[in-house]
Design a protein around this motif. Structure first.
Motif, PDB file in Angstrom:
ATOM      1  N   CYS A 200       0.850  -1.188   0.000  1.00  0.00           N
ATOM      2  CA  CYS A 200       0.000   0.000   0.000  1.00  0.00           C
ATOM      3  C   CYS A 200       0.884   1.235   0.000  1.00  0.00           C
ATOM      4  CB  CYS A 200      -0.926  -0.021   1.218  1.00  0.00           C
ATOM      5  SG  CYS A 200      -2.178   1.275   1.181  1.00  0.00           S
ATOM      6  N   GLY A 201       1.119   1.767  -1.170  1.00  0.00           N
ATOM      7  CA  GLY A 201       1.972   2.939  -1.297  1.00  0.00           C
ATOM      8  C   GLY A 201       1.183   4.148  -1.742  1.00  0.00           C
ATOM      9  N   SER A 202       1.740   4.870  -2.740  1.00  0.00           N
ATOM     10  CA  SER A 202       1.104   6.078  -3.248  1.00  0.00           C
ATOM     11  C   SER A 202      -0.232   5.735  -3.905  1.00  0.00           C
ATOM     12  CB  SER A 202       2.032   6.762  -4.258  1.00  0.00           C
ATOM     13  OG  SER A 202       1.412   7.897  -4.789  1.00  0.00           O
ATOM     14  N   GLY A 203      -1.265   6.486  -3.548  1.00  0.00           N
ATOM     15  CA  GLY A 203      -2.589   6.275  -4.115  1.00  0.00           C
ATOM     16  C   GLY A 203      -3.388   5.206  -3.417  1.00  0.00           C
ATOM     17  N   CYS A 204      -2.791   4.549  -2.439  1.00  0.00           N
ATOM     18  CA  CYS A 204      -3.490   3.472  -1.692  1.00  0.00           C
ATOM     19  C   CYS A 204      -3.980   4.032  -0.367  1.00  0.00           C
ATOM     20  CB  CYS A 204      -2.533   2.310  -1.457  1.00  0.00           C
ATOM     21  SG  CYS A 204      -3.190   1.008  -0.379  1.00  0.00           S
ATOM     22  N   SER A 205      -5.072   3.514   0.128  1.00  0.00           N
ATOM     23  CA  SER A 205      -5.587   3.883   1.443  1.00  0.00           C
ATOM     24  C   SER A 205      -5.803   2.625   2.269  1.00  0.00           C
ATOM     25  CB  SER A 205      -6.889   4.663   1.317  1.00  0.00           C
ATOM     26  OG  SER A 205      -7.898   3.869   0.727  1.00  0.00           O
ATOM     27  N   SER A 206      -5.525   2.761   3.576  1.00  0.00           N
ATOM     28  CA  SER A 206      -5.646   1.613   4.486  1.00  0.00           C
ATOM     29  C   SER A 206      -6.352   2.074   5.754  1.00  0.00           C
ATOM     30  CB  SER A 206      -4.270   1.044   4.819  1.00  0.00           C
ATOM     31  OG  SER A 206      -4.380   0.010   5.774  1.00  0.00           O
ATOM     32  N   SER A 207      -7.389   1.358   6.153  1.00  0.00           N
ATOM     33  CA  SER A 207      -8.105   1.707   7.384  1.00  0.00           C
ATOM     34  C   SER A 207      -7.388   1.115   8.598  1.00  0.00           C
ATOM     35  CB  SER A 207      -9.532   1.184   7.319  1.00  0.00           C
ATOM     36  OG  SER A 207      -9.536  -0.235   7.356  1.00  0.00           O
ATOM     37  N   LEU A 208      -7.757   1.638   9.772  1.00  0.00           N
ATOM     38  CA  LEU A 208      -7.256   1.077  11.024  1.00  0.00           C
ATOM     39  C   LEU A 208      -7.975  -0.234  11.295  1.00  0.00           C
ATOM     40  CD1 LEU A 208      -5.484   1.636  13.602  1.00  0.00           C
ATOM     41  CD2 LEU A 208      -7.560   2.613  14.611  1.00  0.00           C
ATOM     42  N   GLY A 209      -7.208  -1.257  11.660  1.00  0.00           N
ATOM     43  CA  GLY A 209      -7.827  -2.533  11.984  1.00  0.00           C
ATOM     44  C   GLY A 209      -8.654  -2.437  13.247  1.00  0.00           C
ATOM     45  N   LEU A 210      -9.891  -2.885  13.205  1.00  0.00           N
ATOM     46  CA  LEU A 210     -10.790  -2.837  14.351  1.00  0.00           C
ATOM     47  C   LEU A 210     -11.377  -4.212  14.600  1.00  0.00           C
ATOM     48  CD1 LEU A 210     -12.761   0.461  13.584  1.00  0.00           C
ATOM     49  CD2 LEU A 210     -10.845   0.177  15.163  1.00  0.00           C
ATOM     50  N   GLY A 211     -11.687  -4.481  15.876  1.00  0.00           N
ATOM     51  CA  GLY A 211     -12.273  -5.768  16.193  1.00  0.00           C
ATOM     52  C   GLY A 211     -12.614  -5.867  17.662  1.00  0.00           C
ATOM     53  N   GLY A 212     -12.720  -7.087  18.141  1.00  0.00           N
ATOM     54  CA  GLY A 212     -13.065  -7.320  19.549  1.00  0.00           C
ATOM     55  C   GLY A 212     -12.370  -8.547  20.080  1.00  0.00           C
ATOM     56  N   LEU A 213     -12.245  -8.602  21.417  1.00  0.00           N
ATOM     57  CA  LEU A 213     -11.577  -9.716  22.085  1.00  0.00           C
ATOM     58  C   LEU A 213     -12.372 -10.067  23.328  1.00  0.00           C
ATOM     59  CD1 LEU A 213      -9.105 -11.621  22.567  1.00  0.00           C
ATOM     60  CD2 LEU A 213      -8.060  -9.702  23.799  1.00  0.00           C
ATOM     61  N   GLY A 214     -12.661 -11.329  23.494  1.00  0.00           N
ATOM     62  CA  GLY A 214     -13.318 -11.814  24.707  1.00  0.00           C
ATOM     63  C   GLY A 214     -12.479 -12.911  25.334  1.00  0.00           C
ATOM     64  N   MET A 215     -12.300 -12.828  26.699  1.00  0.00           N
ATOM     65  CA  MET A 215     -11.438 -13.796  27.383  1.00  0.00           C
ATOM     66  C   MET A 215     -12.126 -14.299  28.650  1.00  0.00           C
ATOM     67  SD  MET A 215      -8.528 -13.867  25.595  1.00  0.00           S
ATOM     68  CE  MET A 215      -7.260 -14.466  26.684  1.00  0.00           C
ATOM     69  N   ILE A 216     -11.857 -15.541  28.961  1.00  0.00           N
ATOM     70  CA  ILE A 216     -12.226 -16.144  30.239  1.00  0.00           C
ATOM     71  C   ILE A 216     -10.940 -16.629  30.885  1.00  0.00           C
ATOM     72  CG2 ILE A 216     -13.487 -17.979  31.409  1.00  0.00           C
ATOM     73  CD1 ILE A 216     -15.487 -17.965  29.155  1.00  0.00           C
ATOM     74  N   HIS A 217     -10.763 -16.246  32.182  1.00  0.00           N
ATOM     75  CA  HIS A 217      -9.527 -16.606  32.871  1.00  0.00           C
ATOM     76  C   HIS A 217      -9.853 -17.260  34.202  1.00  0.00           C
ATOM     77  CE1 HIS A 217      -6.069 -15.961  35.560  1.00  0.00           C
ATOM     78  NE2 HIS A 217      -5.337 -16.099  34.463  1.00  0.00           N
ATOM     79  N   GLY A 218      -9.226 -18.369  34.463  1.00  0.00           N
ATOM     80  CA  GLY A 218      -9.328 -19.025  35.766  1.00  0.00           C
ATOM     81  C   GLY A 218      -7.951 -19.166  36.361  1.00  0.00           C
TER      82      GLY A 218
ATOM     83  N   GLY B  16      -2.556 -19.094  36.169  1.00  0.00           N
ATOM     84  CA  GLY B  16      -3.851 -19.509  35.665  1.00  0.00           C
ATOM     85  C   GLY B  16      -3.807 -19.879  34.201  1.00  0.00           C
ATOM     86  N   ILE B  17      -4.982 -20.147  33.661  1.00  0.00           N
ATOM     87  CA  ILE B  17      -5.138 -20.441  32.245  1.00  0.00           C
ATOM     88  C   ILE B  17      -6.189 -19.504  31.677  1.00  0.00           C
ATOM     89  CG2 ILE B  17      -4.424 -22.849  32.431  1.00  0.00           C
ATOM     90  CD1 ILE B  17      -7.381 -23.624  32.405  1.00  0.00           C
ATOM     91  N   GLU B  18      -6.096 -19.234  30.386  1.00  0.00           N
ATOM     92  CA  GLU B  18      -7.050 -18.344  29.751  1.00  0.00           C
ATOM     93  C   GLU B  18      -7.480 -18.909  28.405  1.00  0.00           C
ATOM     94  OE1 GLU B  18      -5.201 -14.544  29.317  1.00  0.00           O
ATOM     95  OE2 GLU B  18      -3.676 -15.240  27.919  1.00  0.00           O
ATOM     96  N   LEU B  19      -8.730 -18.647  28.076  1.00  0.00           N
ATOM     97  CA  LEU B  19      -9.312 -19.020  26.792  1.00  0.00           C
ATOM     98  C   LEU B  19     -10.026 -17.803  26.240  1.00  0.00           C
ATOM     99  CD1 LEU B  19     -10.905 -22.451  27.800  1.00  0.00           C
ATOM    100  CD2 LEU B  19      -8.736 -22.106  26.581  1.00  0.00           C
ATOM    101  N   GLY B  20     -10.021 -17.667  24.940  1.00  0.00           N
ATOM    102  CA  GLY B  20     -10.678 -16.505  24.370  1.00  0.00           C
ATOM    103  C   GLY B  20     -10.867 -16.611  22.877  1.00  0.00           C
ATOM    104  N   GLY B  21     -11.533 -15.618  22.349  1.00  0.00           N
ATOM    105  CA  GLY B  21     -11.752 -15.529  20.911  1.00  0.00           C
ATOM    106  C   GLY B  21     -11.612 -14.090  20.460  1.00  0.00           C
ATOM    107  N   LEU B  22     -11.189 -13.911  19.198  1.00  0.00           N
ATOM    108  CA  LEU B  22     -11.019 -12.555  18.693  1.00  0.00           C
ATOM    109  C   LEU B  22     -11.428 -12.483  17.223  1.00  0.00           C
ATOM    110  CD1 LEU B  22      -8.342 -12.324  16.648  1.00  0.00           C
ATOM    111  CD2 LEU B  22      -7.111 -12.519  18.786  1.00  0.00           C
ATOM    112  N   PHE B  23     -11.689 -11.278  16.805  1.00  0.00           N
ATOM    113  CA  PHE B  23     -11.829 -10.987  15.384  1.00  0.00           C
ATOM    114  C   PHE B  23     -11.329  -9.574  15.172  1.00  0.00           C
ATOM    115  CE2 PHE B  23     -15.632  -9.109  17.066  1.00  0.00           C
ATOM    116  CZ  PHE B  23     -15.842  -7.985  16.276  1.00  0.00           C
ATOM    117  N   ALA B  24     -10.796  -9.359  13.945  1.00  0.00           N
ATOM    118  CA  ALA B  24     -10.314  -8.030  13.573  1.00  0.00           C
ATOM    119  C   ALA B  24     -10.479  -7.885  12.069  1.00  0.00           C
ATOM    120  CB  ALA B  24      -8.857  -7.838  13.981  1.00  0.00           C
ATOM    121  N   ALA B  25     -10.824  -6.693  11.613  1.00  0.00           N
ATOM    122  CA  ALA B  25     -11.047  -6.442  10.188  1.00  0.00           C
ATOM    123  C   ALA B  25     -10.289  -5.196   9.754  1.00  0.00           C
ATOM    124  CB  ALA B  25     -12.539  -6.279   9.905  1.00  0.00           C
ATOM    125  N   GLN B  26      -9.782  -5.241   8.525  1.00  0.00           N
ATOM    126  CA  GLN B  26      -9.065  -4.090   7.970  1.00  0.00           C
ATOM    127  C   GLN B  26      -9.355  -3.984   6.473  1.00  0.00           C
ATOM    128  OE1 GLN B  26      -4.774  -4.228   8.337  1.00  0.00           O
ATOM    129  NE2 GLN B  26      -4.616  -1.999   8.246  1.00  0.00           N
TER     130      GLN B  26
END
Length: 637
Positions: free
Chosen positions: A434-452, A463-473
């Motif tokens: 992505c150089g001259s003439g290209c546009s790039s958005s900021l990557g956005l998403g979410g993260l959920g975690m469970i920790h014991g 402890g241990i942790e489990l989770g899931g994420l997604f991100a889009a750009q």
């Protein structure tokens, strides 16, 4: 020996610093100023009572109507007597002699001198002695002011009530005293003792407060107090009580009969008849013998004036008789010990004299004072008392951080968190292109975690942790090539990619949790992210003949496996004993184990050049940084 000259207990508030106290202090101190200025004029006769027919509240000592007036500084000698004159003498008591009046006056004037020096404790002692010899209106008022200055709010309240009940005064003085009574009641609480044995002695912070059931409410200054209820033949009850201003605290003082006891015999060597105090409670007079619980007790003798003995240890053994032979003598100094924490045990010359405030007489000389409490470093002080000296000693203990009492038990924790994901770039050759003439958005998403986890009392936990994420750009119009099948050279143009990362995380953590009201957490987790990257791509290219064409959208799914590390910091608020809510900031660093790439076998139309394929570009980089601010809820078992 008078072991108790005031009521124990203290409170960190100072009424003199109360926002409404200053004007009232000036109003109430007017009596002091008048008394100081009056000097010899205090001996002038007082006017007759405005209401000589007022009924007496103490039927045993009624005030006769028309009792002879005394000096202005005099007052009824018995609490509860009805007001007669500004200074009436109870009619059923022997008249106060002129000698007692003069001695009372000397103590009163000495108290005034001490008030000028703001020596509140010694001034109070002089006013109380003056009142004992010949009670007066101004001595009562001054004693109440001194008690308030010493933060002995319960006694100050009683003295102001006596002042209002037993004397006539100007409307301004009465209004000021009434305001003080109202404010002091907000700084004084009440102890309601239940289920004790009739006749049991009640001791509050080292001071005897009568027997059970009490004939009037037991009022104490707001703060922490040590309550002890004792009766011969029963195991004593001792407990710490925290009393708030205006609050009534009920204490169940159920006494149990002694099942394992010994006997103690106390005699006075010279044959004097004096009171015997066991653990600060008067149990009888010498010679005395009685059953006590097994263990160490404190014994002292107390007679008239300064006569008595210093505290003595009395070890009582099962089914044995312990005998103490003590010599009562004049004790010409007094000491008050205020320990912090309030329930700490006080030791004088290696004798345990009880828990909480201690006040009593000692011989002139040097004494070793120790204060002990679980979880605190023992405090030791050598105190030298001069003959006739009254000394007050405040001893605050430092907390022993290594003591078991402060060690919190280990616990199991469970927390859930939800947060945003911010990705400057998902990386890879797509982003790099992505150089001259290209546009790039900021990557956005979410993260959920469970920790014991399992957390030690020190706050260190694993402890241990489990989770899931997604991100889009979104990347628009980057430089790209499309290679027609069978052609040596690719077609130049641009491509637009819609990237989305999704996956699951699993790992282990190590952290440190600290703080009480506003707890904080520092934690580092590490593990593996397993997921996939979805790329939906469109393009615009020039054919070998020089014509532009647009490609149809195509989608590729590429697996992604990354090692991750997620340092995290939280700051929270405790909700009760088990719940905690907090805000968090997590950094998620991904390190590629298998880098996702575009599938070069996917074919699409290349216009007049036939069929073409995209280059196998990497969809994500080897290192990806994601920033994750969010919130969490924690529960500890």
């Amino acid at each position: 020996m008078d072991l108790r000259t005031r009521r124990g207990g203290s409170h960190p508030l100072s009424l003199a610093r109360h926002p409404r106290a200053a004007p009232r202090l000036r109003a109430l101190s007017a009596a002091v100023a008048v008394a100081i200025a009056a000097g010899p004029a205090l001996a002038q006769p007082a006017p007759p009572a405005k209401d000589p027919a007022a009924p007496a509240t103490d039927a045993s000592t009624p005030i006769k109507e028309g009792a002879a007036p005394a000096v202005e500084t005099a007052a009824p000698a018995r609490e509860g007597a009805a007001p007669a004159t500004d200074a009436a003498v109870p009619a059923e008591e022997a008249p106060v002699s002129e000698t007692d009046r003069q001695v009372a006056r000397l103590h009163f004037e000495k108290g005034l001198t001490l008030l000028r020096e703001e020596a509140w404790g010694p001034a109070l002692a002089e006013f109380l002695l003056s009142r004992k010899l010949f009670p007066t209106r101004v001595a009562t008022n001054n004693a109440a002011i001194a008690l308030r200055k010493l933060q002995r709010y319960d006694e100050a309240l009683e003295m102001f009530e006596t002042f209002l009940r037993d004397f006539t005064m100007s409307a301004a003085e009465r209004a000021a005293a009434q305001r003080e009574v109202a404010e002091l009641r907000a700084l004084v609480g009440t102890l309601d003792i239940t289920n004790a044995e009739p006749g049991a002695s009640i001791v509050v912070s080292g001071e005897e407060r009568g027997q059970y059931p009490p004939v009037k409410p037991i009022r104490v200054a707001a703060g922490a107090h040590v309550l002890r209820v004792f009766k011969e033949g029963y195991e004593p009850v001792e407990t710490r009580v925290d009393v708030a201003g205006g609050q009534t605290v009920t204490v169940n003082a159920k006494l149990r009969r002694l099942t394992r006891s010994g006997r103690l015999r106390v005699v006075e060597r010279a044959g004097k008849t004096v009171d015997v105090l066991v653990d600060n409670v008067v149990v009888g007079q010498t010679p005395w013998i009685g059953p006590l619980s097994v263990g160490d007790h404190m014994v002292a003798l107390r007679g008239a004036g300064k006569l008595g003995t210093q505290p003595t240890a009395a070890p009582v053994k099962p089914q044995e008789l312990t005998t103490l032979s003590l010599l009562a003598e004049d004790l010409d100094a007094s000491l008050r010990v205020d320990p912090t924490p309030p329930g700490a045990s006080v030791w004088i010359n290696s004798v345990n004299v009880g828990n909480g405030v201690w006040l009593g007489r000692l011989k002139a000389g040097t004494h070793r004072i120790e204060v002990k409490a679980d979880g605190f470093v023992t405090g030791t002080r050598a105190v030298t008392l001069q003959k006739g000296q009254r000394q007050s000693l405040d001893m605050g203990l430092e907390r022993d951080e290594d003591a078991d009492i402060w060690r919190k038990p280990p616990k199991i924790t469970l927390d859930v968190s939800a947060s945003f994901l911010l990705a400057p770039a998902l990386g890879g050759e797509i982003t790099d292109g992505c150089g001259s003439g290209c546009s790039s958005s900021l990557g956005l998403g979410g993260l959920g975690m469970i920790h014991g986890g399992y957390e030690l009392g020190s706050g260190i936990g694993v402890g241990i942790e489990l989770g899931g994420l997604f991100a889009a750009q979104q990347i628009e119009e980057r430089s790209a090539t499309l290679r027609p099948v069978g052609y040596r050279d690719p077609l130049d143009g641009t491509a637009s990619d819609s990237l989305r990362l999704g996956g699951f995380l699993a790992g282990a953590t190590f952290g440190y949790h600290f703080g009480e009201r506003y707890p904080a957490l520092l934690r580092l987790g590490a593990g593996v992210l397993v997921g996939e990257v979805r790329d939906e791509r469109t393009g615009r290219f020039r054919t070998t003949g020089g014509e532009w064409f647009n490609t149809f959208p195509v989608v590729d799914f590429a697996s992604a496996t990354y090692f991750y590390a997620d340092p995290e910091a939280r700051l929270g608020l405790r909700l009760g004993e088990r719940w905690e809510v907090s805000g968090s900031l997590k950094l998620l660093l991904l390190i590629g184990l298998s880098k996702p790439k575009w599938d070069r076998t996917i074919q699409l139309s290349a216009s007049t050049d036939g069929i073409g394929t995209y280059e196998p570009e990497s969809l994500m980089g080897d290192f990806v940084l994601l920033i994750s601010p969010g919130a969490s809820l924690r529960y500890q078992f």
